[in-house]
Scaffold this motif. Structure first.
Motif, PDB file in Angstrom:
ATOM      1  N   VAL A  14       0.847  -1.185   0.000  1.00 26.39           N
ATOM      2  CA  VAL A  14       0.000   0.000   0.000  1.00 26.39           C
ATOM      3  C   VAL A  14       0.888   1.243   0.000  1.00 26.39           C
ATOM      4  O   VAL A  14       1.826   1.334   0.793  1.00 26.39           O
ATOM      5  N   THR A  15       0.586   2.170  -0.899  1.00 26.81           N
ATOM      6  CA  THR A  15       1.255   3.472  -0.868  1.00 26.81           C
ATOM      7  C   THR A  15       0.200   4.550  -0.692  1.00 26.81           C
ATOM      8  O   THR A  15      -0.969   4.356  -1.046  1.00 26.81           O
ATOM      9  N   GLU A  16       0.627   5.661  -0.143  1.00 32.65           N
ATOM     10  CA  GLU A  16      -0.241   6.824  -0.002  1.00 32.65           C
ATOM     11  C   GLU A  16       0.503   8.043  -0.516  1.00 32.65           C
ATOM     12  O   GLU A  16       1.668   8.258  -0.160  1.00 32.65           O
ATOM     13  N   GLN A  17      -0.167   8.777  -1.377  1.00 28.33           N
ATOM     14  CA  GLN A  17       0.416   9.983  -1.955  1.00 28.33           C
ATOM     15  C   GLN A  17       0.367  11.123  -0.944  1.00 28.33           C
ATOM     16  O   GLN A  17      -0.718  11.587  -0.597  1.00 28.33           O
ATOM     17  N   PRO A  19       0.566  11.684   2.393  1.00 32.07           N
ATOM     18  CA  PRO A  19      -0.499  11.610   3.396  1.00 32.07           C
ATOM     19  C   PRO A  19      -0.524  12.789   4.373  1.00 32.07           C
ATOM     20  O   PRO A  19      -1.588  13.128   4.883  1.00 32.07           O
ATOM     21  N   PRO A  24      -4.743  10.271   4.785  1.00 30.58           N
ATOM     22  CA  PRO A  24      -4.508   8.831   4.608  1.00 30.58           C
ATOM     23  C   PRO A  24      -5.539   8.191   3.683  1.00 30.58           C
ATOM     24  O   PRO A  24      -6.498   8.838   3.254  1.00 30.58           O
ATOM     25  N   THR A  25      -5.366   6.920   3.435  1.00 32.00           N
ATOM     26  CA  THR A  25      -6.332   6.128   2.680  1.00 32.00           C
ATOM     27  C   THR A  25      -7.691   6.217   3.367  1.00 32.00           C
ATOM     28  O   THR A  25      -7.771   6.191   4.596  1.00 32.00           O
ATOM     29  N   SER A  27     -11.182   5.469   5.067  1.00 30.91           N
ATOM     30  CA  SER A  27     -11.468   4.424   6.051  1.00 30.91           C
ATOM     31  C   SER A  27     -12.238   3.245   5.461  1.00 30.91           C
ATOM     32  O   SER A  27     -12.157   2.136   5.981  1.00 30.91           O
ATOM     33  N   ILE A  29     -11.536   1.673   2.923  1.00 31.00           N
ATOM     34  CA  ILE A  29     -10.519   0.714   2.491  1.00 31.00           C
ATOM     35  C   ILE A  29      -9.587   0.537   3.677  1.00 31.00           C
ATOM     36  O   ILE A  29      -8.692   1.340   3.907  1.00 31.00           O
ATOM     37  N   VAL A  31      -6.719  -0.369   5.532  1.00 30.93           N
ATOM     38  CA  VAL A  31      -5.319  -0.779   5.374  1.00 30.93           C
ATOM     39  C   VAL A  31      -4.585  -0.736   6.715  1.00 30.93           C
ATOM     40  O   VAL A  31      -3.358  -0.759   6.755  1.00 30.93           O
ATOM     41  N   VAL A  36       2.188   0.644   5.191  1.00 34.97           N
ATOM     42  CA  VAL A  36       1.856   1.701   4.239  1.00 34.97           C
ATOM     43  C   VAL A  36       3.113   2.518   3.958  1.00 34.97           C
ATOM     44  O   VAL A  36       3.789   2.966   4.885  1.00 34.97           O
ATOM     45  N   GLY A  66      -6.189   1.537  -7.597  1.00 29.54           N
ATOM     46  CA  GLY A  66      -5.992   2.750  -6.831  1.00 29.54           C
ATOM     47  C   GLY A  66      -6.563   3.964  -7.530  1.00 29.54           C
ATOM     48  O   GLY A  66      -7.339   3.853  -8.475  1.00 29.54           O
TER      49      GLY A  66
END
Length: 162
Positions: A14-17, A19, A24-25, A27, A29, A31, A36, A66
């Motif tokens: 999992v990556t987050e651009q 954050p 964050p991603t 809720s 989804i 993760v 992350v 994504g």
């Protein structure tokens, strides 16, 4: 796809651009049980992810889903293809701010050598047979009605874009 990957005991990355700035991603989804990797790059192949992939030497194929299909997914696909991975993009699990960007990104990624498919097709393909020990929980996931993606109404030069 995340739930299906968990059921099938697939490695999950999992990556987050950014954050800190973008949050964050969502809720919906969950993760929370995954490692992350934060990033500012428009590809998920940042050093932490590259190092993590090296711990999975048997992985030859990558399934991607994504947001920002035309930027982050596309750049990741091109980077993974350059590293000789087979790349599968889950069309109904990828989004962009505009349908135009989304559709043209799918087209470019397919032309570059990636496979564009759907979540149901991928999950059933990974099971391979109704006798698979995880088929029933996967079947339960796919029987829930998925929202319309809008992709079937989109065309490029009179042909369906996907």
């Amino acid at each position: 796809m995340l739930q299906g990957a968990k059921v099938l005991e697939m490695p999950i990355v999992v990556t987050e651009q950014y954050p800190k700035g973008l949050g964050p991603t969502v809720s919906e989804i969950d993760v929370s049980q995954e490692k992350v990797f934060p990033k500012t790059s428009f590809s998920m192949l940042v050093p932490g992810v590259v190092d993590h992939l090296k711990t999975l030497p048997d992985v030859k194929s990558i399934v991607l889903c994504g947001i920002e299909n035309h930027v982050c997914i596309q750049n990741t696909v091109l980077d993974l293809l350059e590293e000789n991975f087979d790349v599968h993009i889950i069309a109904d699990a990828c989004s962009s701010r505009s349908m135009t960007d989304r559709v043209f990104a799918f087209q470019r990624m397919r032309e570059a050598g990636a496979y564009v498919t759907t979540s149901e097709c991928m999950l059933l393909g990974l099971c391979g047979d109704a006798a698979h020990p995880k088929f029933r929980p996967v079947q339960k996931l796919i029987t829930e009605s998925a929202p319309d993606t809008g992709l079937l109404n989109t065309t490029i030069k009179g042909e369906t874009a996907l």
